[in-house]
Design an enzyme around this catalytic site. Structure first.
Site, PDB file in Angstrom:
ATOM      1  N   ASP A  14       0.862  -1.170   0.000  1.00 10.54           N
ATOM      2  CA  ASP A  14       0.000   0.000   0.000  1.00 10.54           C
ATOM      3  C   ASP A  14       0.911   1.236   0.000  1.00 10.54           C
ATOM      4  O   ASP A  14       2.070   1.146   0.415  1.00 10.54           O
ATOM      5  CB  ASP A  14      -0.861  -0.067   1.268  1.00 10.54           C
ATOM      6  CG  ASP A  14      -1.685   1.178   1.485  1.00 10.54           C
ATOM      7  OD1 ASP A  14      -2.161   1.767   0.493  1.00 10.54           O
ATOM      8  OD2 ASP A  14      -1.863   1.546   2.671  1.00 10.54           O
ATOM      9  N   ARG A  15       0.413   2.375  -0.473  1.00  8.77           N
ATOM     10  CA  ARG A  15       1.274   3.557  -0.509  1.00  8.77           C
ATOM     11  C   ARG A  15       1.091   4.430   0.749  1.00  8.77           C
ATOM     12  O   ARG A  15       1.987   4.479   1.599  1.00  8.77           O
ATOM     13  CB  ARG A  15       0.971   4.401  -1.775  1.00  8.77           C
ATOM     14  CG  ARG A  15       2.054   5.418  -2.103  1.00  8.77           C
ATOM     15  CD  ARG A  15       1.604   6.454  -3.121  1.00  8.77           C
ATOM     16  NE  ARG A  15       0.811   7.512  -2.491  1.00  8.77           N
ATOM     17  CZ  ARG A  15       0.275   8.537  -3.159  1.00  8.77           C
ATOM     18  NH1 ARG A  15       0.429   8.629  -4.473  1.00  8.77           N
ATOM     19  NH2 ARG A  15      -0.410   9.456  -2.515  1.00  8.77           N
ATOM     20  N   ASP A  16      -0.072   5.052   0.868  1.00  9.41           N
ATOM     21  CA  ASP A  16      -0.296   6.001   1.967  1.00  9.41           C
ATOM     22  C   ASP A  16      -0.413   5.254   3.301  1.00  9.41           C
ATOM     23  O   ASP A  16      -1.326   4.456   3.494  1.00  9.41           O
ATOM     24  CB  ASP A  16      -1.554   6.833   1.703  1.00  9.41           C
ATOM     25  CG  ASP A  16      -1.445   7.617   0.390  1.00  9.41           C
ATOM     26  OD1 ASP A  16      -0.335   8.071   0.057  1.00  9.41           O
ATOM     27  OD2 ASP A  16      -2.468   7.762  -0.296  1.00  9.41           O
ATOM     28  N   SER A  59      -8.530   8.179  -4.760  1.00  2.59           N
ATOM     29  CA  SER A  59      -9.843   8.731  -5.093  1.00  2.59           C
ATOM     30  C   SER A  59      -9.815  10.253  -5.189  1.00  2.59           C
ATOM     31  O   SER A  59     -10.803  10.861  -5.589  1.00  2.59           O
ATOM     32  CB  SER A  59     -10.881   8.294  -4.059  1.00  2.59           C
ATOM     33  OG  SER A  59     -10.653   8.959  -2.826  1.00  2.59           O
ATOM     34  N   CYS A  95      -5.824   3.268  -8.318  1.00  2.00           N
ATOM     35  CA  CYS A  95      -7.221   3.335  -8.751  1.00  2.00           C
ATOM     36  C   CYS A  95      -7.737   4.750  -8.515  1.00  2.00           C
ATOM     37  O   CYS A  95      -7.798   5.206  -7.377  1.00  2.00           O
ATOM     38  CB  CYS A  95      -8.076   2.336  -7.992  1.00  2.00           C
ATOM     39  SG  CYS A  95      -9.813   2.463  -8.512  1.00  2.00           S
ATOM     40  N   HIS A  97     -10.778   5.853  -9.163  1.00  3.16           N
ATOM     41  CA  HIS A  97     -12.247   5.895  -9.118  1.00  3.16           C
ATOM     42  C   HIS A  97     -12.815   5.967  -7.705  1.00  3.16           C
ATOM     43  O   HIS A  97     -12.175   5.574  -6.741  1.00  3.16           O
ATOM     44  CB  HIS A  97     -12.812   4.655  -9.830  1.00  3.16           C
ATOM     45  CG  HIS A  97     -12.367   4.539 -11.253  1.00  3.16           C
ATOM     46  ND1 HIS A  97     -11.469   3.576 -11.685  1.00  3.16           N
ATOM     47  CD2 HIS A  97     -12.661   5.310 -12.339  1.00  3.16           C
ATOM     48  CE1 HIS A  97     -11.243   3.733 -12.985  1.00  3.16           C
ATOM     49  NE2 HIS A  97     -11.942   4.786 -13.411  1.00  3.16           N
ATOM     50  N   CYS A 110     -15.283   0.532  -8.726  1.00  2.00           N
ATOM     51  CA  CYS A 110     -14.261  -0.147  -9.521  1.00  2.00           C
ATOM     52  C   CYS A 110     -13.689  -1.305  -8.717  1.00  2.00           C
ATOM     53  O   CYS A 110     -13.374  -1.146  -7.535  1.00  2.00           O
ATOM     54  CB  CYS A 110     -13.152   0.853  -9.867  1.00  2.00           C
ATOM     55  SG  CYS A 110     -11.841   0.148 -10.885  1.00  2.00           S
ATOM     56  N   ARG A 113     -10.372  -0.767  -7.005  1.00  2.00           N
ATOM     57  CA  ARG A 113     -10.280  -0.051  -5.736  1.00  2.00           C
ATOM     58  C   ARG A 113     -10.313  -1.051  -4.586  1.00  2.00           C
ATOM     59  O   ARG A 113     -11.211  -1.875  -4.495  1.00  2.00           O
ATOM     60  CB  ARG A 113     -11.439   0.952  -5.604  1.00  2.00           C
ATOM     61  CG  ARG A 113     -11.367   1.748  -4.314  1.00  2.00           C
ATOM     62  CD  ARG A 113     -12.468   2.813  -4.198  1.00  2.00           C
ATOM     63  NE  ARG A 113     -12.532   3.295  -2.823  1.00  2.00           N
ATOM     64  CZ  ARG A 113     -11.695   4.189  -2.301  1.00  2.00           C
ATOM     65  NH1 ARG A 113     -10.761   4.725  -3.061  1.00  2.00           N
ATOM     66  NH2 ARG A 113     -11.787   4.553  -1.040  1.00  2.00           N
ATOM     67  N   LYS A 114      -9.308  -0.974  -3.693  1.00  2.00           N
ATOM     68  CA  LYS A 114      -9.319  -1.840  -2.520  1.00  2.00           C
ATOM     69  C   LYS A 114     -10.544  -1.502  -1.668  1.00  2.00           C
ATOM     70  O   LYS A 114     -10.861  -0.320  -1.541  1.00  2.00           O
ATOM     71  CB  LYS A 114      -8.032  -1.644  -1.699  1.00  2.00           C
ATOM     72  CG  LYS A 114      -6.779  -2.091  -2.452  1.00  2.00           C
ATOM     73  CD  LYS A 114      -5.495  -1.756  -1.700  1.00  2.00           C
ATOM     74  CE  LYS A 114      -5.158  -0.278  -1.764  1.00  2.00           C
ATOM     75  NZ  LYS A 114      -3.857   0.067  -1.141  1.00  2.00           N
ATOM     76  N   ASP A 139      -1.929  -0.431   5.762  1.00  2.00           N
ATOM     77  CA  ASP A 139      -2.279   0.093   7.081  1.00  2.00           C
ATOM     78  C   ASP A 139      -3.789   0.113   7.323  1.00  2.00           C
ATOM     79  O   ASP A 139      -4.232   0.554   8.374  1.00  2.00           O
ATOM     80  CB  ASP A 139      -1.700   1.500   7.272  1.00  2.00           C
ATOM     81  CG  ASP A 139      -2.368   2.533   6.389  1.00  2.00           C
ATOM     82  OD1 ASP A 139      -2.741   2.179   5.247  1.00  2.00           O
ATOM     83  OD2 ASP A 139      -2.547   3.681   6.838  1.00  2.00           O
TER      84      ASP A 139
HETATM   85 MG    MG Z   1      -3.031   3.152   3.377  1.00  2.00          MG
END
Ligand code: MG
Length: 180
Positions: A14-16, A59, A95, A97, A110, A113-114, A139
């Site tokens: 994951d990024r953020d 998003s 993603c 969307h 979508c 999208r997780k 996270d």
């Molecule tokens: Mg995150």
């Protein structure tokens, strides 16, 4: 298209909240704060023979806060910065969307999208990934749900020691492989 090379396990990050702090809707480099130790964490994964991928919901695009091109430019820069520290990210999926988006073209549910598994499955198709030895680090609950939907383990990262966390995950993955 399948990339050349031997089949290898993958770490889907994951990024953020993992690569950088989750400061919400980070679409430009001036707002990005790196997670301490992230380059070392990625170097560990590189050295252990893992592909390293980023899978990230963005998003902010659907909400009109920044464009897809901004996200791509930011990711290009992030990969360069990490590369300069010897940390290689192999590929990125995001993603743009969201069902509540304000931009018509991006307002949709979508599966990429997780908690949907779309980004993971897309990368597993594009690269020769050994999914039986792959995992997700995120996270949020939605990261873990996306991992489960893709049939791989998900590890929930909390705190700030991502390098130490990756070390523990690699030990756990080795243990799981040894007990099979
Ligand atoms: Mg995150």
């Amino acid at each position: 298209m399948t990339a050349p090379g031997p089949r290898r396990p993958a770490a889907f990050l994951d990024r953020d909240g993992v690569i950088n702090y989750n400061d919400h809707y980070v679409g430009t480099r001036d707002r990005l704060r790196w997670m301490p130790g992230i380059a070392a964490a990625i170097r560990q994964l590189n050295a252990a023979g893992y592909y390293v991928f980023i899978i990230t919901n963005q998003s902010g695009v659907a909400r009109g806060m920044f464009g897809e091109d901004d996200v791509r430019a930011l990711h290009r820069w992030m990969l360069e910065e990490l590369n300069a520290q010897g940390a290689r990210i192999d590929d990125v999926r995001f993603c743009p969307h969201h069902v509540d988006g304000t931009i018509d073209a991006y307002r949709l549910a979508c599966e990429h999208r997780k908690p949907g598994p779309g980004m993971i499955l897309d990368l597993a198709k594009a690269w020769p990934v050994d999914m039986t030895r792959s995992f997700v680090i995120g996270d949020s609950a939605s990261d873990i749900e996306a991992a489960q939907a893709a049939g791989i383990p998900g590890f929930r990262f909390e705190g700030e020691d991502i390098d130490g966390f990756v070390k523990q995950v690699l030990i756990e993955m080795q243990r799981a492989a040894a007990s099979n």
